[in-house]
Design a protein around this motif. Structure first.
Motif, PDB file in Angstrom:
ATOM      1  N   THR A 304       0.813  -1.222   0.000  1.00 45.67           N
ATOM      2  CA  THR A 304       0.000   0.000   0.000  1.00 45.67           C
ATOM      3  C   THR A 304       0.852   1.281   0.000  1.00 45.67           C
ATOM      4  N   PRO A 305       1.802   1.426   0.940  1.00 47.16           N
ATOM      5  CA  PRO A 305       2.565   2.685   0.904  1.00 47.16           C
ATOM      6  C   PRO A 305       3.413   2.825  -0.364  1.00 47.16           C
ATOM      7  N   VAL A 307       2.734   1.716  -3.394  1.00 54.95           N
ATOM      8  CA  VAL A 307       1.911   2.101  -4.551  1.00 54.95           C
ATOM      9  C   VAL A 307       1.503   3.574  -4.414  1.00 54.95           C
ATOM     10  N   LYS A 308       1.219   4.004  -3.163  1.00 54.51           N
ATOM     11  CA  LYS A 308       0.847   5.420  -2.936  1.00 54.51           C
ATOM     12  C   LYS A 308       1.984   6.360  -3.347  1.00 54.51           C
ATOM     13  N   GLU A 309       3.222   5.902  -3.085  1.00 55.63           N
ATOM     14  CA  GLU A 309       4.377   6.777  -3.347  1.00 55.63           C
ATOM     15  C   GLU A 309       4.890   6.690  -4.783  1.00 55.63           C
ATOM     16  N   GLN A 311       5.995   7.168  -8.286  1.00 52.65           N
ATOM     17  CA  GLN A 311       6.101   8.416  -9.049  1.00 52.65           C
ATOM     18  C   GLN A 311       5.776   8.178 -10.505  1.00 52.65           C
ATOM     19  N   VAL A 350      -5.506   1.704  -2.979  1.00 53.35           N
ATOM     20  CA  VAL A 350      -4.882   2.920  -3.533  1.00 53.35           C
ATOM     21  C   VAL A 350      -5.581   3.240  -4.847  1.00 53.35           C
ATOM     22  N   ASP A 351      -6.039   4.492  -4.959  1.00 55.35           N
ATOM     23  CA  ASP A 351      -6.779   4.934  -6.144  1.00 55.35           C
ATOM     24  C   ASP A 351      -5.903   5.893  -6.942  1.00 55.35           C
ATOM     25  N   GLY A 352      -5.508   5.494  -8.137  1.00 51.12           N
ATOM     26  CA  GLY A 352      -4.613   6.333  -8.949  1.00 51.12           C
ATOM     27  C   GLY A 352      -5.330   7.322  -9.833  1.00 51.12           C
ATOM     28  N   TYR A 355      -4.577  11.532 -11.120  1.00 48.67           N
ATOM     29  CA  TYR A 355      -3.158  11.836 -10.893  1.00 48.67           C
ATOM     30  C   TYR A 355      -2.730  13.002 -11.798  1.00 48.67           C
ATOM     31  N   GLY A 367      -2.285   7.176 -11.766  1.00 55.22           N
ATOM     32  CA  GLY A 367      -1.380   6.725 -10.707  1.00 55.22           C
ATOM     33  C   GLY A 367      -1.529   5.227 -10.454  1.00 55.22           C
ATOM     34  N   THR A 369      -2.558   1.868  -8.861  1.00 52.01           N
ATOM     35  CA  THR A 369      -3.847   1.524  -8.243  1.00 52.01           C
ATOM     36  C   THR A 369      -3.774   0.109  -7.691  1.00 52.01           C
TER      37      THR A 369
END
Ligand code: NAD
Length: 499
Positions: A304-305, A307-309, A311, A350-352, A355, A367, A369
């Motif tokens: 999770t973290p 995928v959130k980060e 770039q 995580v929702d991309g 972005y 982003g 997901t």
């Protein structure tokens, strides 16, 4: 004036067409960068006629001489790999380093092609009967064609034409209309390498150009790589006109994670294989299959973290792990699939969507997901997403993981992560998928092994590149010979036997 990307016929670029012109985009900026010619049936016919004429001399050119062209092409590609990678990224959107990787993997096929004379030398049996020798050897087919997808505008054509050319065929390439420029650059390098004009031709376009290839009596074989519905169509239509066809289709690749796997290794592998090239790879992992809730919980906690980060950015952003999607349509389609996952009850960790990249507000960016608790009946599982979206399907045991993969219509790639040799061996043996990784997430075979999926991921009898390429791009001739000293007088009316 907008640049026009045209055909390449008989060693010359032709930037006009009797057909339409279609916009080509820079996915990072979202703006039109050029227009591509959408060739007509007549223009394809012109290319095939040129290729037919060129095939006569090229097919008779000694195979070491054909290979020497490929040696020179290899050097030119190495010298120009940075330029080719930039051309790829400008129309595809992938990062520069990822595009360079594509060129390197294509180059490996060129290296394989340099050694083809060794593979087409045939076999000889002396004295199979009194005074009789038999030899068999492969000959070129004549004109062969390649129809390729957007996601590897250099590498996938290179899965085809280097081998086809050294086997003695001439080639007509129909690249993706979404990123057509790489094909022309490669054509220019082939010319510089000494390939005679007309042996390699490019026709740009869409359905009309493809149909003209499929129906053309002058073409003997068609290699296709793209989505499954089109692969099926290509196979059916081209075989009905008597052509040899290999049609590689879409994919849904699962990674099984057993409880004894190294979780750091799993996390790294999943990040790269699900999100590299924005998930626009036919060998991308799009489904994680952790076995047991404990493994699944730990995996989601680790992923999770990250995928959130993740770039996302334009090709020359050194910090970007991935670039933009190919078109706005593709972005809209994938955002719709993400919504369907939410609506059908999957857990969106995580929702991309939405972005934004500063300075590139109109780019086709999505982003990373991540979904947990996806079920096989959901659209997000059933569809080939072809974007940076990883679905997690939890299973209770190893057998359930096998069943999940077996019930999926695709069979391109898969991977298992484990320290258990027995389990890995069982998986390798029983799984109905064409390319399998053991602690390797994207098991694209090297150039001297062939590439191909099973089930709905490939239509035809031959995998692409590697040893199978020789069978696909040549046909065998068997000669039985006897010289006058071995001939007994008198006609023989019975079927000839050894006696
Ligand atoms: P696509 O099927 O839309 O297009 C592939 C080619 O077919 C293009 O040249 C296109 O112009 C042509 N085409 C498209 N629609 C057509 C039609 N109706 N009639 C005739 N020709 C048509 O695929 P794409 O979107 O360019 O590429 C992505 C797809 O390719 C994904 O499904 C991916 O899995 C697949 N792919 C598979 C492999 C593999 O090795 N199996 C490798 C790369 C990509």
């Amino acid at each position: 004036m907008t640049e026009v990307i045209g055909n390449y016929i008989k060693g010359t670029q032709i930037t006009t067409t009797q057909g339409d012109y279609q916009d080509v985009f820079n996915p990072a900026t979202g703006s039109v960068s050029a227009q591509v010619c959408m060739s007509t049936t007549e223009e394809v016919d012109q290319a095939v006629n040129v290729a037919t004429e060129a095939a006569k001399d090229w097919g008779r050119t000694p195979s070491p001489k054909r290979a020497q062209v490929m040696f020179r092409f290899k050097r030119l590609l190495e010298e120009n790999s940075d330029k080719l990678a930039r051309i790829i990224s400008s129309e595809h959107g992938k990062t520069h380093d990822d595009a360079l990787g594509e060129v390197v993997r294509g180059l490996e096929v060129v290296e394989f092609a340099c050694g083809i004379p060794q593979l087409i030398k045939g076999t000889f049996s002396e004295q199979v009967a009194d005074g009789i020798d038999v030899y068999s050897f492969p000959q070129p087919l004549g004109v062969v064609a390649g129809i390729t997808p957007f996601n590897f505008p250099a590498m996938v054509p290179m899965w085809m034409y280097p081998n086809a050319l050294v086997c003695g065929n001439s080639f007509v390439l129909k690249p993706s209309e979404r990123d057509p420029s790489a094909s022309l650059f490669m054509a220019e390098l082939l010319k510089q390498a000494g390939l005679p004009d007309g042996v390699f031709n490019v026709v740009q376009g869409g359905k009309e150009a493809v149909d003209a290839i499929l129906d053309h009596p002058g073409i003997s074989a068609v290699s296709f790589v793209g989505s499954t519905p089109i692969a099926k169509y290509i196979y059916t239509r081209a075989t009905s006109t008597g052509k040899r066809v290999q049609a590689l289709g879409g994919a849904k690749n699962h990674m099984v994670v057993l409880p004894d796997a190294d979780m750091q290794q799993v996390t790294d592998a999943l990040m790269g294989s699900a999100f590299g090239s924005a998930g626009e790879r036919c060998m991308a992992i799009s489904v994680a299959v952790p076995v047991g809730d404990q493994v699944a919980d730990e995996l989601m906690e680790r992923m999770t973290p990250l995928v959130k980060e993740l770039q996302v950015g334009p090709p020359d952003d050194k910090n970007a792990a991935m670039g933009a999607l190919i078109t706005r349509d593709s972005l809209n389609r994938i955002e719709g699939l993400i919504q369907s996952g939410v609506d059908q009850g999957a857990e969106l960790l995580v929702d991309g969507r939405g972005y934004k990249v500063q300075g590139y507000e109109n780019g086709f960016f999505l982003g990373g997901t991540l979904f947990d608790k996806v079920r096989p009946e959901m659209e997000i599982y059933k569809e080939e997403v072809f974007g940076p979206v990883l679905s997690t399907v939890r299973v209770n045991d190893y057998q359930e993981a096998l069943d999940l993969i077996h019930n999926n219509p695709y069979g391109n790639g898969t991977a298992i992560f484990t320290r258990d040799g027995d389990a890995a061996r069982d998986f390798v043996s029983r799984i109905e998928v064409g390319m399998v990784g053991v602690n390797v997430p994207i098991p694209v075979p090297v150039a001297f092994h062939s590439f191909g999926g099973w089930k709905q991921s490939l239509f035809g009898d031959h995998h692409i590149y590697g040893p199978e390429t020789i069978h696909f791009y040549t046909r065998m001739k068997a000669v039985t010979s006897r010289w006058p000293t071995g001939i007994k007088s008198g006609a023989v009316y019975n079927f000839p036997t050894l006696n």
